[in-house]
Scaffold this motif. Structure first.
Motif, mmCIF file in Angstrom:
data_model
loop_
_atom_site.group_PDB
_atom_site.id
_atom_site.type_symbol
_atom_site.label_atom_id
_atom_site.label_comp_id
_atom_site.label_asym_id
_atom_site.label_seq_id
_atom_site.Cartn_x
_atom_site.Cartn_y
_atom_site.Cartn_z
ATOM 1 N N GLN A 108 8.873 -1.650 16.873
ATOM 2 C CA GLN A 108 8.044 -2.857 16.678
ATOM 3 C C GLN A 108 9.059 -3.828 16.423
ATOM 4 O O GLN A 108 8.719 -5.118 16.908
ATOM 5 C CB GLN A 108 7.348 -2.656 15.472
ATOM 6 C CG GLN A 108 6.150 -3.406 15.399
ATOM 7 C CD GLN A 108 5.276 -2.991 13.898
ATOM 8 O OE1 GLN A 108 5.491 -1.627 13.625
ATOM 9 N NE2 GLN A 108 4.527 -3.814 13.450
ATOM 10 N N ASP A 179 7.666 0.094 5.297
ATOM 11 C CA ASP A 179 6.198 0.149 5.935
ATOM 12 C C ASP A 179 5.667 -1.158 5.813
ATOM 13 O O ASP A 179 4.854 -1.638 6.583
ATOM 14 C CB ASP A 179 5.276 1.264 5.197
ATOM 15 C CG ASP A 179 5.651 2.503 5.443
ATOM 16 O OD1 ASP A 179 6.445 2.830 6.372
ATOM 17 O OD2 ASP A 179 5.307 3.495 4.792
ATOM 18 N N LEU A 180 6.010 -1.934 4.493
ATOM 19 C CA LEU A 180 5.286 -3.266 4.115
ATOM 20 C C LEU A 180 5.695 -4.066 5.119
ATOM 21 O O LEU A 180 4.969 -5.069 5.698
ATOM 22 C CB LEU A 180 5.635 -3.346 2.634
ATOM 23 C CG LEU A 180 4.804 -4.787 2.266
ATOM 24 C CD1 LEU A 180 3.314 -4.641 2.482
ATOM 25 C CD2 LEU A 180 5.204 -5.095 0.804
ATOM 26 N N SER A 183 4.429 -3.814 8.431
ATOM 27 C CA SER A 183 2.957 -4.313 8.756
ATOM 28 C C SER A 183 2.905 -5.875 8.510
ATOM 29 O O SER A 183 1.984 -6.569 9.193
ATOM 30 C CB SER A 183 2.037 -3.655 7.592
ATOM 31 O OG SER A 183 2.578 -4.102 6.234
ATOM 32 N N THR A 184 3.848 -6.688 7.890
ATOM 33 C CA THR A 184 3.788 -7.797 7.770
ATOM 34 C C THR A 184 4.555 -8.674 8.888
ATOM 35 O O THR A 184 4.141 -9.672 9.283
ATOM 36 C CB THR A 184 4.528 -8.512 6.673
ATOM 37 O OG1 THR A 184 5.927 -7.810 6.724
ATOM 38 C CG2 THR A 184 3.875 -8.187 5.233
ATOM 39 N N THR A 186 3.474 -8.337 12.056
ATOM 40 C CA THR A 186 2.725 -8.565 12.990
ATOM 41 C C THR A 186 2.004 -10.237 12.733
ATOM 42 O O THR A 186 1.779 -10.615 13.757
ATOM 43 C CB THR A 186 1.229 -7.813 12.999
ATOM 44 O OG1 THR A 186 0.813 -7.422 11.668
ATOM 45 C CG2 THR A 186 1.761 -6.322 13.470
ATOM 46 N N LYS A 187 2.080 -10.369 11.604
ATOM 47 C CA LYS A 187 1.699 -11.755 11.259
ATOM 48 C C LYS A 187 2.590 -12.826 11.943
ATOM 49 O O LYS A 187 2.263 -14.019 12.365
ATOM 50 C CB LYS A 187 1.816 -11.831 9.639
ATOM 51 C CG LYS A 187 1.136 -13.100 9.070
ATOM 52 C CD LYS A 187 1.165 -13.275 7.665
ATOM 53 C CE LYS A 187 2.096 -13.471 6.789
ATOM 54 N NZ LYS A 187 2.174 -13.271 5.365
#
Lengths: 376, 196
Positions: A108, A179-180, A183-184, A186-187
């Motif tokens: 990612q 993980d955090l 997930s951030t 993508t912003k």
């Protein structure tokens, strides 16, 4: 106080530990001589005098061949100010292992790096450009993922030059931090049909590596840019409470995130450091952000009087570039002033001979200063 | 004191170059208008104001001391004729490439990469007033937006002007194929790099 020219060009002896912190006001590099001409480089910035990666400039200045000396290069995180020139440094050090946060090895994040690097609209480089260069180099080398409490380098006592075992540990990121971060991310990914733009960096330093160097009983804690959070599974809290890390107390602390309040943890000072440790930092000056602030300096000063900075805050912003008077007039009339974000590189250097009772010697380059003087 | 900042939006490098050609063209048109000394109010001007035709139209008018004026033309004061050779192109003194770091209500802060000194990294920054931007450029303003900042001279009819100019770049859009290509490359790299 400046480093005398004769002293500056002498490399440390085989049984000497040396920590060299270099910072121009935007970015930092740390070199640690572990003994016997073996070195770790943590992060990278550009030397304002040579325009070369600061680690390479420094090693050349003391007559050391980076190719044979550097055994490990750590990129604590991918912000521009910590990775400038790191690809060139890695290229110049073929024997060095490269260590990066496990968060940055995920597909990612690689997609994020490639997207921005392949469509970079600006001549100036960026953190993703450096990482993209590194990914090319790493296809022929075996890099190491930094995880919580992972030993990423070991040198036996017989090869250390001072008969002490030497280990380098990464104390972060924790699983939750990784993980955090993902997930951030993508912003910050661009959207289809959005106009292309230069990569912008997430403000949080959630995945920064904290490095612990263990030489016999001597510990050196390099805080990267890791910030503290209220979550016990992230930030400094999870490191302090970990039973799996080496439990000794460090005598040298590279203060995280340029001494800012949001990277501070009382517990680190009380539980992971000796009393009155050497605390070293690089200032950061960009936009409205100038750290450490005077209150940051006071806060650190309450824990140690042995604080040092690679530069004074007051000397950072002054632009010293000569331009024609008509250009200078137009600059004054249109924007007031231009701030320099790459002033002259400053350096703090600490040396200690293993097995002696002599204290660490502290040497400051021309721009460096005691922490309490950095706002004077 | 603030000087005039001309904020111009362009799309590409060729547009960037043509911006200067356009500036020059406007000046030439202005000069022709000055020659005629008229401002046309009607939809269709009496005289074509392009090249030789203009001269030939004038030449075709009856010679009676002056050219007859139609009702839809207002006479303006006569200006001195400025020969085209007295309009100099923009003389660039200093050029930066910049990208926006932060945007607040009144200003934006940008990192600057000195193209004149050919620096390898951006090593300067400055605060720019948002009021100096056009409404169109304000819509482009966000962290990561790329622009050029130019300082230079131009001279029109012997009057020398010092100019500071911000040129926002309108870049292409991200496409689905951009992301598909990036994903494929990321997969490939992830397979090639052997992490320990």
């Amino acid at each position: 106080m400046g480093i005398s020219p004769n002293k500056a060009i002498l490399p440390p002896k085989a049984d000497q530990i040396e920590i060299t912190l270099i910072g121009p006001g935007y970015g930092e590099t740390i070199l640690v001589h572990l003994g016997n001409n073996k070195r770790v480089v943590v992060d990278s910035c550009i030397d304002s005098r040579t325009s070369e990666p600061a680690a390479l400039s420094y090693l050349h200045s003391i007559g050391v061949n980076p190719g044979t000396s550097v055994v490990l290069i750590i990129a604590t995180h991918w912000h521009d100010d910590h990775v400038r020139g790191i690809a060139k440094t890695l290229e110049s050090c073929p024997n060095a292992r490269f260590c990066i946060s496990s968060a940055l090895t995920k597909e990612q994040f690689l997609c994020y790096v490639i997207s921005f690097n392949e469509h970079n609209p600006i001549a100036a480089g960026s953190g993703v450009y450096e990482l993209s260069q590194i990914l090319s180099i790493l296809q022929t080398r075996s890099p190491t993922k930094a995880l919580m409490n992972r030993r990423v380098y070991f040198n036996p006592a017989s090869e250390s030059g001072h008969e002490q075992e030497c280990s380098v540990w990464t104390l972060s990121p924790s699983d939750k931090q990784v993980d955090l971060f993902l997930s951030t991310l993508t912003k910050y990914m661009p959207k289809i049909k959005e106009t292309k733009f230069r990569v912008t960096e997430p403000e949080d330093n959630l995945q920064s590596i904290v490095t612990l160097i263990e030489i016999g009983n001597l510990l050196i804690l390099l805080g990267g840019d890791l910030m503290e959070t209220t979550d016990p599974n992230m930030g400094w809290s999870v490191i302090v409470e970990s039973a799996e890390r080496p439990q000794g107390k460090a005598c040298i602390y590279k203060v995280p995130h340029h001494g800012s309040k949001n990277a501070h943890s009382d517990d680190v000072w009380n539980k992971m450091l000796i009393r009155q440790p050497y605390a070293i930092l690089t200032p950061f000056s960009r936009g409205a952000s100038k750290i450490p602030t005077p209150s940051d300096v006071d806060r650190i000063g309450a824990f140690t009087s042995e604080g040092y900075s690679t530069s004074k805050i007051s000397s950072i912003s002054k632009s010293t570039i000569d331009r024609p008077p008509s250009v200078e007039r137009t600059i004054r009339e249109s924007v007031g002033k231009i701030r320099r974000i790459q002033p002259r590189t400053g350096m703090v250097r600490l040396r200690y001979t293993v097995g002696t009772s002599e204290p660490w010697s502290v040497e400051l380059s021309e721009n460096a200063c005691k922490l309490i003087d950095m706002h004077s | 004191m603030k000087s005039n900042i001309n904020a111009v939006t362009i799309n590409t490098k060729s547009d960037f170059d043509s911006d200067y050609r356009e500036l020059s063209t406007i000046n030439r048109r202005a000069t022709r208008r000055d020659i005629l000394g008229h401002l046309y109010l009607g939809k269709k001007p009496l005289f074509e104001t392009t090249g030789k035709d203009e001269v030939s139209q004038i030449a075709k008018q009856p010679i009676s001391g002056h050219i007859a004026e139609p009702d839809n033309v207002v006479s303006l004061p006569q200006f001195n004729i400025i020969p085209e050779q007295r309009i100099t192109p923009f003389i660039l003194l200093q050029e930066w490439e910049g990208y926006v770091q932060t945007v607040s209500d009144e200003k934006f802060t940008a990192s600057l990469f000195d193209l004149t000194r050919r620096r390898e990294i951006e090593d300067e920054e400055a605060d720019f007033s948002i009021d100096d931007l056009t409404e169109d450029d304000k819509k482009l303003l966000k962290p990561g937006t790329v622009f050029r900042w130019l300082i230079g001279y131009r001279s029109i009819g012997g009057t020398k002007e010092r100019i500071s100019k911000i040129v926002f770049r309108r870049l292409p859009q991200w496409t689905e194929s951009d992301f598909k290509a990036a994903e494929a490359k990321a997969k490939d790299i992830a397979n090639r790099v052997k992490w320990e």
